[in-house]
Design an enzyme around this catalytic site. Sequence first.
Site, PDB file in Angstrom:
ATOM      1  N   ASP A 197      -3.435  -2.972   2.223  1.00 21.58           N
ATOM      2  CA  ASP A 197      -3.562  -1.583   1.787  1.00 21.58           C
ATOM      3  C   ASP A 197      -4.245  -0.738   2.874  1.00 21.58           C
ATOM      4  OD1 ASP A 197      -4.260   0.717  -0.113  1.00 21.58           O
ATOM      5  OD2 ASP A 197      -3.381  -0.706  -1.507  1.00 21.58           O
TER       6      ASP A 197
ATOM      7  N   HIS B 250      -7.610   4.539  -1.458  1.00 24.47           N
ATOM      8  CA  HIS B 250      -6.607   3.825  -2.249  1.00 24.47           C
ATOM      9  C   HIS B 250      -6.907   2.330  -2.327  1.00 24.47           C
ATOM     10  CE1 HIS B 250      -2.546   2.043  -2.959  1.00 24.47           C
ATOM     11  NE2 HIS B 250      -2.345   3.139  -3.685  1.00 24.47           N
TER      12      HIS B 250
ATOM     13  N   SER C 113       0.838   1.893  -8.053  1.00 25.66           N
ATOM     14  CA  SER C 113      -0.251   1.317  -7.253  1.00 25.66           C
ATOM     15  C   SER C 113      -1.393   0.837  -8.122  1.00 25.66           C
ATOM     16  CB  SER C 113      -0.808   2.361  -6.274  1.00 25.66           C
ATOM     17  OG  SER C 113      -0.065   2.446  -5.100  1.00 25.66           O
TER      18      SER C 113
END
EC number: 3.4.21.-
Length: 400
Positions: free
Chosen positions: A161, A192, A346
Site C-alpha cells: 500500500d 490509506h 479498500s
Amino acid sequence: MGFITKAIPLALAAASVINGAEILETRAGVQTLADKYIVVMNDGISDKDFDSHRSWVNRNHRRRLIRRGAKAMGGMKHTYNFPTGLKGYSGHFDEQMINEISKRADVKYIERDARVQINAIEQQDNVPSWGLARVGSKEPGGTTYYYDSTAGEGSTAYVIDTGTDIQHEEFEGRATWGANFVDDMDMDCNGHGTHVSGTIGGKTFGVAKKSNVVAVKVLDCSGSGSNSGVIMGMEWATKDAQQKGADKAVANMSLGGAFSQASNDAAAAIAKGGVFLAVAAGNDNVDAADSSPASEPSICTIAASTEQDSKADFSNFGQVVDVYAPGDSITSAKPGGGSQVLSGTSMATPHVAGLGAYLIGLGKGGGPGLCDTIKQMAIDVIQNPGASTTSKLINNGSGM
C-alpha cells in the site's frame, strides 16, 4: 481502483505475435506510462537463461544509446524472480528495442506499464465504526465485536500500500517496515495504508488484534503507483513470507487498476507461494472482471457492503467477487495518531485479510485455501449484490 478514462493510442497496442512474444493489447481506459514496459519470461526459464537474457537486453540497450543515437531511455529498472517461478523485468525502452525483445523465443509476453491507485473514495473524521461488530455478529446493528482471544496471534499481514505509521498506538509495537519501492521516506504520507493496517491488526479497529503488520510501500503520497512497482512489492512480500512461514502469512492489496495480465500473474504467484491474498474489487460499480489484480481467480476478491447489508453503491461486482465485507464509512487509524473514516473496497479488503490472520491464530490452515474457509463461514445476507455476484458477507463465527 477505478479506470482512468484516458485511452492512449500506440503502435504496439494491438495484440500481436512477432516471432514469439505476444505484445498484449492496451485496453481503453488504461493510463499507460510512456515508453515503460513489463516483460514476462516463458514459464520454466532457468535462472541461468534469465541472467543471459537480461545481459543481452542491457548490452543492446547500451548499444542503441551510444551507437545509434537513440532517444535517452532508462533501460531495465526492476527484475522479478518470484520463488514460485514467475520471472520478468520492467524498464524504459523505445519501440525499436521492445520490438527486438519481442522477437526473443524466451519471452512470453510484453505489456505496457500502467498506473494503479488506491480504492478509498471519501473520508469523514471522528465518527464511530460498525464494521468490526458486523464481522463478529450474525445480525446487523450490533455494537459489540465478538472474537476469540487468540486474535490472530502468530500471524503476519503484509500490507502492500502507501506505507504504515508503525509508531501509531494502535499497533503496540507489532508493526514494522518491510520494503519501500517508491521513495526514501519510510512513512505513510497518504494515510490509506495506515487505515488499512489498522483494520487488519489495530488494537481498537483490528479484526486480528494481535497479528503482526509489515508495511510494503508501493504507492506514493497521492495514492498512485505503477504496475511494475506494485509487482516488486508483491515479489518481496512472497519471498519474505516464505522465509518466515507462508502458512502464517496473509497479504492485503487495497489497490488496482485496469486489466493487467502481469499484475494478475504476480498475484497468482503469491497464492502459489502459499500466501493468502485479499484484493479489492474496485470502486467503479462495474464488473470486476476488467480490473487487476481483482480478476485473478486464484486470489480472494472483495466487494464492499453497507451497514444495511446491501452492496455499497460504488463497489464493483461480478463472478470474480468471492465475498462481501464492510466497506462504507469505516473508522481506522490515521498517521500521527487518532482515527479517520474512509469508504471503499479498500476498506472492505482488510476486514478479510484480518479475518484470514484471525483464523490462522485459531489454528486454521493458512494459504490461499483460507478464501474457501472464509466463504464457507460467510452468511447469506447481502441485498442486491449485483449481477452474477455472491450475496455472502464475511463472519468470524464467534457472535450471536
